[in-house]
Design a protein around this motif. Structure first.
Motif, mmCIF file in Angstrom:
data_model
loop_
_atom_site.group_PDB
_atom_site.id
_atom_site.type_symbol
_atom_site.label_atom_id
_atom_site.label_comp_id
_atom_site.label_asym_id
_atom_site.label_seq_id
_atom_site.Cartn_x
_atom_site.Cartn_y
_atom_site.Cartn_z
ATOM 1 N N LEU A 173 0.828 -1.198 0.000
ATOM 2 C CA LEU A 173 0.000 0.000 0.000
ATOM 3 C C LEU A 173 0.865 1.251 0.000
ATOM 4 C CD1 LEU A 173 -2.796 -0.938 2.563
ATOM 5 C CD2 LEU A 173 -2.888 -1.044 0.088
ATOM 6 N N GLU A 174 0.431 2.241 -0.745
ATOM 7 C CA GLU A 174 1.125 3.525 -0.784
ATOM 8 C C GLU A 174 1.006 4.209 0.574
ATOM 9 O OE1 GLU A 174 0.989 7.733 -3.297
ATOM 10 O OE2 GLU A 174 -0.718 6.376 -3.281
ATOM 11 N N GLN A 175 2.096 4.866 1.025
ATOM 12 C CA GLN A 175 2.102 5.548 2.308
ATOM 13 C C GLN A 175 1.878 7.046 2.120
ATOM 14 O OE1 GLN A 175 2.281 3.904 5.252
ATOM 15 N NE2 GLN A 175 2.216 2.085 3.946
ATOM 16 N N ALA B 220 -8.296 -1.539 -2.860
ATOM 17 C CA ALA B 220 -9.254 -2.464 -3.467
ATOM 18 C C ALA B 220 -8.586 -3.795 -3.786
ATOM 19 C CB ALA B 220 -9.831 -1.829 -4.735
ATOM 20 N N GLU B 221 -7.350 -3.743 -4.289
ATOM 21 C CA GLU B 221 -6.617 -4.979 -4.563
ATOM 22 C C GLU B 221 -6.343 -5.755 -3.278
ATOM 23 O OE1 GLU B 221 -3.095 -3.904 -6.608
ATOM 24 O OE2 GLU B 221 -4.129 -3.192 -8.430
ATOM 25 N N TYR B 222 -6.041 -5.017 -2.213
ATOM 26 C CA TYR B 222 -5.753 -5.670 -0.937
ATOM 27 C C TYR B 222 -7.005 -6.378 -0.398
ATOM 28 C CZ TYR B 222 -3.940 -6.303 3.780
ATOM 29 O OH TYR B 222 -3.524 -6.853 4.960
ATOM 30 N N PRO C 252 -6.622 9.916 1.320
ATOM 31 C CA PRO C 252 -5.974 8.900 0.478
ATOM 32 C C PRO C 252 -5.964 9.291 -0.990
ATOM 33 C CG PRO C 252 -8.178 8.207 1.071
ATOM 34 C CD PRO C 252 -7.931 9.484 1.820
ATOM 35 N N SER C 253 -4.880 8.976 -1.667
ATOM 36 C CA SER C 253 -4.757 9.280 -3.090
ATOM 37 C C SER C 253 -5.497 8.235 -3.917
ATOM 38 C CB SER C 253 -3.281 9.307 -3.481
ATOM 39 O OG SER C 253 -2.720 8.012 -3.310
ATOM 40 N N ASN C 254 -5.679 8.533 -5.183
ATOM 41 C CA ASN C 254 -6.352 7.578 -6.075
ATOM 42 C C ASN C 254 -5.562 6.282 -6.178
ATOM 43 O OD1 ASN C 254 -8.460 9.362 -6.656
ATOM 44 N ND2 ASN C 254 -7.286 10.356 -8.294
ATOM 45 N N MET C 255 -4.240 6.396 -6.175
ATOM 46 C CA MET C 255 -3.396 5.199 -6.223
ATOM 47 C C MET C 255 -3.610 4.331 -4.983
ATOM 48 S SD MET C 255 -1.141 3.358 -7.755
ATOM 49 C CE MET C 255 -0.453 4.409 -9.035
ATOM 50 N N TYR C 256 -3.712 4.978 -3.842
ATOM 51 C CA TYR C 256 -3.925 4.234 -2.598
ATOM 52 C C TYR C 256 -5.276 3.518 -2.620
ATOM 53 C CZ TYR C 256 -4.667 3.254 2.348
ATOM 54 O OH TYR C 256 -4.920 2.632 3.532
#
Length: 553
Positions: A224-226, A537-539, A528-532
């Motif tokens: 996950l992006e921090q 969702a993948e997590y 949270p960013s769009n990337m996060y």
């Protein structure tokens, strides 16, 4: 594997048995057979501020292959000037050592009252060692003379040290000297026991993590992006000493004017500063009565040196401000009066630079007997009630702390009506702090403005998300005020704060008041960013697939 030790406090005048000065931590690291690292390689770096070291970092190897990192912090000011660094040091420590000199009772109580509560809040279930270093003065002598009695009274007793250890849940040690027995076997034995305990705990936690990682088969969880780190606003260094001297030189807000016996003006000063170092001035300005002081020598010094003139026909009285004119003080002693400007400069510098004072007086007074007479009068002014005047040799007092750190100080007048000419009505709120910041910017008090910025940031950081969402806090209004009043650090931090709490503030109506530039900054750094959100969702898919896999197995 590594062990982090944080040592706090100053053990003072500690010596080896061969009379070489050394500290507790460096002596242990240099002598312990379990710690490898020659004397020159132990010291890694020393971080310092304004000619005083904040902490010294040592690195060595213990028990063969265990990395040992030690931060030795002799100055407690780090908790005032850099709270973030000090909190991180304590939070990351495996062992904490608090050391003090048994013959410095004032510093012990200052640490106990001001800094131990801060350490208790920051402790995270780590072992603490209290090391009382040194041999108490006149501890074994049965003499009951006033001098020996006062020496014993200035020592930190064993009971006080044990009580401090109980408050922290610590282990209490008394190290009478820094020889092989006290350092190697006594202090070293206890420290190495806690080091082994810390290693066992870390090994256990590492094994648990390894078992958990081995239990995951097949699909690996996505990374996950921090969120971005918030900008850190560092505390500004204090200008306390220079500000006091500037107050004397610029003659601002003076409320005392000194005159010579011929009624000619000599110098101007401030009651609060004079009373902070001298009971003579407290008696002169009616801050204390003779009954409060109960010292005939101080009363006699006040009567012999000074007299207050309240005569309306006094020369220059018509030029006084009608509201609250300065108090006129006649200096009866002409010799003392001729050196008054140097004496005031000495007092405003902390009343401890005796050698400089003596040199300044010698430039004006040629006779050595007269010089000694003036110096003795200054000593009488600084005398503590009920104690023998121990300022015998000026040179021995040259390296001592300023008098603000001792019995009588400016702290005595804090939150008391005497000598006060300003009253602050304070509430621990963000909007009030912003109002004070605006006033500080208007009057160019940069340090007060910086303190207000730190207060606002600290308050906002301590608020949970639920409180931020429910309270009526116009964060955009705070941002605009910070920008308008040139608080660049606070405005930048507030933009990051809005971006970090994007889901909360983007739902509020004032979010629409952001400028195009500000909106662009927030969208770029939002959390949270769009990337996060995509990674999240993948997590969740991964967790769902893992549950299904467990059901099949």
């Amino acid at each position: 594997m590594s062990i982090h030790i944080v040592a706090l406090g100053n053990e003072g005048d500690a010596f080896h048995q061969d009379n070489r000065p050394s500290g507790l931590i460096r002596t242990y690291l240099g002598r312990s057979p379990l710690v490898s690292g020659d004397e020159s390689s132990l010291l890694l770096n020393a971080t310092s501020t304004v000619a005083r070291p904040v902490f010294t970092e040592y690195q060595a190897s213990a028990f063969g292959n265990v990395k040992l990192v030690v931060h030795d912090c002799p100055v407690w000011d780090i908790f005032d000037s850099d709270w973030y660094t000090s909190r991180n040091l304590i939070g990351s420590a495996d062992i904490i050592v608090i050391k003090y000199n048994v013959n410095d009772k004032f510093s012990f109580h200052e640490v106990k009252d001001n800094y131990i509560p801060v350490i208790k809040r920051a402790l995270n279930s780590v072992p603490v060692i209290i090391a009382a270093v040194g041999t108490r003065q006149n501890e074994e002598l049965p003499c009951t003379c006033p001098l020996c009695t006062s020496d014993r009274g200035s020592c930190v007793s064993t009971t006080e040290g044990i009580q401090l250890a109980k408050e922290l849940g610590a282990t209490y040690l008394e190290l009478h000297s820094l020889d092989d027995f006290y350092i190697g076997k006594y202090f070293g034995g206890v420290l190495e026991y806690f080091m082994i305990q810390a290693l066992n705990q870390k090994t256990s936690e590492k094994m648990k993590k390894r078992k958990m990682s081995n239990s995951f088969h097949g699909i690996r969880p996505p990374q996950l992006e921090q969120p971005e780190k918030m900008p850190v606003l560092k505390a500004e260094a204090s200008h306390y000493n220079s500000d006091l001297n500037n107050l004397l030189f610029c003659c601002q807000c003076v409320d005392v004017v000194f005159y010579n016996p011929d009624l000619k003006e000599v110098a101007e000063a401030h009651k609060i500063v004079l009373c902070a170092v001298s009971h003579v001035f407290m008696l002169l300005f009616n801050v204390k009565s003779p009954a409060d002081i109960q010292d005939s020598s101080i009363i006699r010094t006040t009567q012999d040196l000074f007299a207050i003139n309240r005569d309306t026909a006094f020369p220059g009285a018509s030029q006084d401000s009608p509201g609250n004119p300065p108090l006129r003080v006649i200096v009866k002693d002409a010799l003392f009066c001729s050196c008054l400007s140097d004496i005031l400069r000495f007092i405003y510098s902390g009343a401890f630079q005796w050698e400089e004072l003596e040199e300044d007086i010698r430039k004006k007074v040629k006779d050595s007997g007269d010089v000694s007479s003036v110096i003795e009068k200054v000593k009488c002014i600084l005398k503590t009630p009920g104690k023998i005047n121990c300022l015998r040799n000026c040179k021995t007092y040259q390296a001592r702390k300023p008098l603000w750190f001792y019995n009588t100080s400016l702290k005595f007048f804090l939150n008391k009506p005497m000598l006060a000419d300003v009253v602050f009505e304070i509430q621990a709120g963000i909007f009030q702090a912003m109002c004070l910041l605006i006033c500080a910017e208007m009057y160019q008090v940069s340090r007060l403005q910086h303190i207000c910025e730190l207060f606002i940031i600290t308050q906002l950081q301590s608020m949970p998300s639920r409180e931020l969402a429910s309270m009526n806090l116009d964060i955009v209004d705070l941002l605009k005020k910070a920008k308008f009043h040139h608080s660049d650090c606070l405005s930048t931090w507030l933009l990051h704060f809005i971006a970090t709490n994007y889901l909360i503030f983007s739902q509020k109506p004032e979010f629409q008041d952001l400028s195009v530039e500000e909106r662009s900054f927030v969208e770029k750094h939002r959390w949270p960013s769009n990337m996060y959100l995509k990674q999240l969702a993948e997590y969740r898919k991964y967790i769902h697939s893992r549950k299904c896999r467990c059901l099949v197995m």
